[in-house]
Each structure stands twice: as structure tokens, then as C-alpha cells.
Scaffold this motif. Structure first.
Motif, PDB file in Angstrom:
ATOM      1  N   GLU A  27       0.830  -1.198   0.000  1.00 21.88           N
ATOM      2  CA  GLU A  27       0.000   0.000   0.000  1.00 21.88           C
ATOM      3  C   GLU A  27       0.867   1.251   0.000  1.00 21.88           C
ATOM      4  O   GLU A  27       1.969   1.271   0.538  1.00 21.88           O
ATOM      5  N   LEU A  28       0.292   2.309  -0.588  1.00 22.23           N
ATOM      6  CA  LEU A  28       0.966   3.591  -0.590  1.00 22.23           C
ATOM      7  C   LEU A  28       0.900   4.213   0.797  1.00 22.23           C
ATOM      8  O   LEU A  28      -0.170   4.288   1.403  1.00 22.23           O
ATOM      9  N   VAL A  29       2.034   4.678   1.270  1.00 25.65           N
ATOM     10  CA  VAL A  29       2.100   5.368   2.559  1.00 25.65           C
ATOM     11  C   VAL A  29       2.144   6.873   2.348  1.00 25.65           C
ATOM     12  O   VAL A  29       1.387   7.621   2.955  1.00 25.65           O
ATOM     13  N   ALA A  30       3.041   7.320   1.468  1.00 26.41           N
ATOM     14  CA  ALA A  30       3.204   8.754   1.223  1.00 26.41           C
ATOM     15  C   ALA A  30       3.883   8.945  -0.119  1.00 26.41           C
ATOM     16  O   ALA A  30       4.640   8.092  -0.566  1.00 26.41           O
ATOM     17  N   ALA A  31       3.589  10.091  -0.737  1.00 26.03           N
ATOM     18  CA  ALA A  31       4.199  10.397  -2.020  1.00 26.03           C
ATOM     19  C   ALA A  31       4.481  11.884  -2.105  1.00 26.03           C
ATOM     20  O   ALA A  31       3.805  12.691  -1.456  1.00 26.03           O
ATOM     21  N   ILE A  32       5.490  12.218  -2.912  1.00 27.02           N
ATOM     22  CA  ILE A  32       5.841  13.617  -3.137  1.00 27.02           C
ATOM     23  C   ILE A  32       6.139  13.784  -4.616  1.00 27.02           C
ATOM     24  O   ILE A  32       6.869  12.992  -5.211  1.00 27.02           O
ATOM     25  N   THR A  33       5.558  14.817  -5.215  1.00 20.50           N
ATOM     26  CA  THR A  33       5.749  15.038  -6.640  1.00 20.50           C
ATOM     27  C   THR A  33       6.985  15.894  -6.891  1.00 20.50           C
ATOM     28  O   THR A  33       7.589  16.437  -5.960  1.00 20.50           O
ATOM     29  N   SER A  34       7.311  16.050  -8.156  1.00 19.22           N
ATOM     30  CA  SER A  34       8.438  16.893  -8.525  1.00 19.22           C
ATOM     31  C   SER A  34       8.181  18.349  -8.150  1.00 19.22           C
ATOM     32  O   SER A  34       9.127  19.124  -7.989  1.00 19.22           O
ATOM     33  N   GLY A  35       6.914  18.706  -7.999  1.00 24.41           N
ATOM     34  CA  GLY A  35       6.556  20.050  -7.562  1.00 24.41           C
ATOM     35  C   GLY A  35       6.373  20.172  -6.060  1.00 24.41           C
ATOM     36  O   GLY A  35       5.868  21.177  -5.570  1.00 24.41           O
ATOM     37  N   ASP A  36       6.763  19.105  -5.326  1.00 25.77           N
ATOM     38  CA  ASP A  36       6.723  19.067  -3.868  1.00 25.77           C
ATOM     39  C   ASP A  36       5.315  18.981  -3.283  1.00 25.77           C
ATOM     40  O   ASP A  36       5.117  19.261  -2.096  1.00 25.77           O
ATOM     41  N   SER A  37       4.338  18.594  -4.089  1.00 22.18           N
ATOM     42  CA  SER A  37       3.029  18.272  -3.531  1.00 22.18           C
ATOM     43  C   SER A  37       3.116  16.912  -2.855  1.00 22.18           C
ATOM     44  O   SER A  37       3.816  16.019  -3.343  1.00 22.18           O
ATOM     45  N   THR A  38       2.417  16.784  -1.735  1.00 22.34           N
ATOM     46  CA  THR A  38       2.481  15.528  -0.989  1.00 22.34           C
ATOM     47  C   THR A  38       1.079  14.968  -0.763  1.00 22.34           C
ATOM     48  O   THR A  38       0.083  15.703  -0.762  1.00 22.34           O
ATOM     49  N   ASN A  39       1.032  13.652  -0.588  1.00 16.57           N
ATOM     50  CA  ASN A  39      -0.207  13.039  -0.136  1.00 16.57           C
ATOM     51  C   ASN A  39       0.141  11.839   0.734  1.00 16.57           C
ATOM     52  O   ASN A  39       1.227  11.258   0.605  1.00 16.57           O
ATOM     53  N   TYR A  40      -0.775  11.526   1.628  1.00 22.82           N
ATOM     54  CA  TYR A  40      -0.533  10.503   2.639  1.00 22.82           C
ATOM     55  C   TYR A  40      -1.725   9.563   2.764  1.00 22.82           C
ATOM     56  O   TYR A  40      -2.874   9.964   2.558  1.00 22.82           O
ATOM     57  N   ALA A  41      -1.439   8.350   3.149  1.00 27.42           N
ATOM     58  CA  ALA A  41      -2.508   7.437   3.523  1.00 27.42           C
ATOM     59  C   ALA A  41      -3.178   7.981   4.784  1.00 27.42           C
ATOM     60  O   ALA A  41      -2.516   8.579   5.641  1.00 27.42           O
ATOM     61  N   ASP A  42      -4.474   7.780   4.885  1.00 32.51           N
ATOM     62  CA  ASP A  42      -5.202   8.297   6.053  1.00 32.51           C
ATOM     63  C   ASP A  42      -4.615   7.773   7.360  1.00 32.51           C
ATOM     64  O   ASP A  42      -4.602   8.471   8.374  1.00 32.51           O
ATOM     65  N   SER A  43      -4.115   6.549   7.334  1.00 32.90           N
ATOM     66  CA  SER A  43      -3.626   5.917   8.552  1.00 32.90           C
ATOM     67  C   SER A  43      -2.351   6.549   9.097  1.00 32.90           C
ATOM     68  O   SER A  43      -1.992   6.324  10.251  1.00 32.90           O
ATOM     69  N   VAL A  44      -1.659   7.355   8.277  1.00 39.78           N
ATOM     70  CA  VAL A  44      -0.405   7.942   8.734  1.00 39.78           C
ATOM     71  C   VAL A  44      -0.438   9.472   8.770  1.00 39.78           C
ATOM     72  O   VAL A  44       0.544  10.102   9.189  1.00 39.78           O
ATOM     73  N   LYS A  45      -1.533  10.053   8.342  1.00 42.39           N
ATOM     74  CA  LYS A  45      -1.619  11.526   8.329  1.00 42.39           C
ATOM     75  C   LYS A  45      -1.402  12.074   9.734  1.00 42.39           C
ATOM     76  O   LYS A  45      -1.963  11.581  10.706  1.00 42.39           O
ATOM     77  N   GLY A  46      -0.578  13.108   9.799  1.00 39.11           N
ATOM     78  CA  GLY A  46      -0.281  13.729  11.080  1.00 39.11           C
ATOM     79  C   GLY A  46       0.848  13.071  11.838  1.00 39.11           C
ATOM     80  O   GLY A  46       1.325  13.619  12.840  1.00 39.11           O
TER      81      GLY A  46
END
Length: 115
Positions: free
Chosen positions: A46-65
Motif C-alpha cells: 500500500e501507498l504510505v506517502a508520495a511527493i511530486t516533482s513540484g513538492d506536492s504531498t499526499n498521505y494514507a489516512d492511517s499515517v496523516k499527522g
């Protein structure tokens, strides 16, 4: 061929912290995104976290914060700071680099959180 090498895994007590590192063999500028995934025994990756070349990030709900992904282009590296770790965070963590036509995986690093 791109190589990704993860490090920083280990055994930690619940509530503790770890910082994972992923070093790429070349520049990060060829990738449109970098990510951390994890796979626990008997479960799908499963995806935990990702960061784009433009530094946008997203996180799995289970790890946010609790988890923070970052990148250092000068060091060709991506990091995952993991705080307030829980036993359910126990898994093999993999680094991934995405391109427009596919991607690359690292070999993984084990994270074990004891209760």
C-alpha cells in the motif's frame, strides 16, 4: 538502470520514531513523483506517502499527522519521518520512483514496532 537503496529501518517501541532514507543512483529530476509504500505479512502493498516533482504531498489516512515525506534533490534522496509509531505500522517499507512510463522499486527496509 536506476537503483534505489533504502535505509533507516529497525525495531522501535510504540510511540517512537524512525527516519527512513531512500538514495537514488541518479538525479531525482527524471521522476515525476517519489513514494514510500509498505507491505505487511499477508497484506497487499500500500501507498504510505508520495511527493511530486513540484513538492506536492499526499498521505494514507492511517499515517496523516504522524509521517512526513520530504526530498533533497541535491542528495538525490527522499525521506520518510515516522513519529508516534504504532504496532500496525510494522511492515517492509519500499521506496518507489515514478516516471511517465513506469517506475523503480528499492529492495525494502523492515520496520518493526513493538507494543
Amino acid at each position: 538502470q536506476v537503483q534505489l537503496v533504502e535505509s533507516g529501518g529497525g525495531l522501535v517501541q510504540a510511540g517512537g520514531s524512525l527516519r527512513l532514507s531512500c538514495a537514488a543512483s541518479g538525479s531525482l529530476f527524471g521522476f515525476n513523483a517519489m513514494g514510500w509504500y509498505r507491505q505487511a505479512p499477508g497484506k497487499q502493498r500500500e501507498l504510505v506517502a508520495a511527493i511530486t516533482s513540484g513538492d506536492s504531498t499526499n498521505y494514507a489516512d492511517s499515517v496523516k499527522g504522524r509521517f512526513t515525506i520530504s526530498r533533497d534533490n541535491a542528495k538525490n534522496s527522499v525521506y520518510l519521518q515516522m513519529n508516534s509509531l504504532k504496532p500496525e505500522d510494522t511492515a517492509v517499507y519500499y521506496c518507489r520512483a515514478n516516471t511517465d512510463v513506469g517506475g523503480y522499486w528499492g529492495q525494502g527496509t523492515q520496520v518493526t514496532v513493538s507494543s
